[in-house]
Design an enzyme around this catalytic site. Structure first.
Site, PDB file in Angstrom:
ATOM      1  N   ALA A   1       0.813  -1.222   0.000  1.00 42.21           N
ATOM      2  CA  ALA A   1       0.000   0.000   0.000  1.00 42.21           C
ATOM      3  C   ALA A   1       0.846   1.272   0.000  1.00 42.21           C
ATOM      4  CB  ALA A   1      -0.911   0.006   1.224  1.00 42.21           C
ATOM      5  N   LYS A   2       2.056   1.180   0.580  1.00 47.84           N
ATOM      6  CA  LYS A   2       2.968   2.327   0.703  1.00 47.84           C
ATOM      7  C   LYS A   2       2.262   3.543   1.302  1.00 47.84           C
ATOM      8  CE  LYS A   2       5.812   0.771  -3.171  1.00 47.84           C
ATOM      9  NZ  LYS A   2       4.923  -0.303  -3.693  1.00 47.84           N
ATOM     10  N   ARG A   3       1.489   3.320   2.331  1.00 45.29           N
ATOM     11  CA  ARG A   3       0.743   4.397   2.959  1.00 45.29           C
ATOM     12  C   ARG A   3       1.641   5.233   3.870  1.00 45.29           C
ATOM     13  NH1 ARG A   3      -2.331   3.374  -0.720  1.00 45.29           N
ATOM     14  NH2 ARG A   3      -4.476   2.639  -0.462  1.00 45.29           N
TER      15      ARG A   3
END
Length: 277
Positions: free
Chosen positions: A95-97
């Site tokens: 997700a690389k949030r």
């Protein structure tokens, strides 16, 4: 899944392979497009062709979110299928949030509780309060971006900090040691930049590293192992396009398995050379 359980899977399967399910409707075999849920059917067949060779599957959320509710439904079904039929594999939400604490708390609940994933990739650049909410879940993993595999990674990750004498990615690794541990935190280190593995290992000798960039991006598995392997292997090497799109005809599962098997066999040799199997 604990670090020891993950290592047991590595020894059992003689593999540290992660298959990336970056599923695009325009690239999957045409005969699947008549199915009610083509993306899920494609994922299911890839999983069944490779699950005995892989210790993890990584779902890049962008490829599902682009299709709105239908794409999210395909994602949910894929995760549920993995957890039901192959509970021994690590399921990663790529997700690389990166957001403020209150928002991070909602993201963490979405991926760990609602979706049921085992791990999630997170950008650390908002600092501690944007990461800690993910670390509150027992048995789950937070995977922080350290060295990414893209061409412009150095725009920020290699900026020199005159105060510490480190490159920025080193400061990220060092600072985050106060937030989590090698029992609940990993780092992303791209295979396309093997020269930086030694620096990551200097600061994080016992952590697992998620390694993208082997395959279509040109990263070397041999160099990754030479520079990044530790006494529990400590590596989860991802291949996405190189496996899932090895063939886009009706023979796609056979070709995907061949690519996965080739990587697994190379990984077995490396594990044996390091006395891990």
């Amino acid at each position: 899944m604990t670090a020891q359980e993950l290592f047991e899977q590595i020894k059992k399967k003689r593999s540290f392979l992660c298959v990336g399910l970056d599923t695009e409707l325009t690239k999957i075999p045409e005969h699947l497009l008549t199915k009610d849920d083509p993306m899920f059917e494609f994922n299911r067949k890839i999983i069944e062709a490779t699950h005995d060779l892989a210790i993890a599957y990584k779902l890049n959320l962008a490829f599902y979110e682009v299709h709105g509710a239908a794409g999210w439904n395909s994602l949910v079904k894929t995760v549920k299928y993995l957890k039901t039929h192959h509970p021994d594999v690590l399921v990663i939400a790529d997700a690389k949030r990166g957001d403020i604490a209150n928002t991070a708390r909602m993201y963490a609940k979405a991926y760990f509780h609602s979706l049921g994933c085992d791990a999630v990739t997170v950008s650390p650049y908002l600092g501690q309060d944007s990461v800690v909410p993910y670390l509150q879940y027992d048995g789950k993993w937070t995977i922080l971006l350290a060295i990414t595999s893209n061409e412009s990674f150095g725009d920020f990750q290699l900026v020199h900090n005159k105060q510490t004498g480190n490159l920025l990615f080193e400061d990220v690794v060092l600072k985050s040691m106060h937030w989590g541990s090698d029992a609940n935190m990993m780092f992303v280190v791209g295979a396309t930049h093997p020269e930086y593995f030694a620096a990551v290992r200097k600061h994080a000798p016992h952590h697992f590293l998620l390694v993208p960039g082997v395959g279509e991006q040109g990263g070397s598995l041999q160099k990754v192992a030479e520079n990044g392997m530790n006494d529990r292997c400590g590596l989860i090497v991802n291949s996405s396009r190189g496996i899932i799109y090895a063939d886009i005809t009706g023979n796609f599962t056979s070709e995907a398995r061949k690519r996965a098997l080739k990587l697994q066999q190379e990984m077995e040799v490396l594990l044996k050379q390091n006395g891990l199997v």
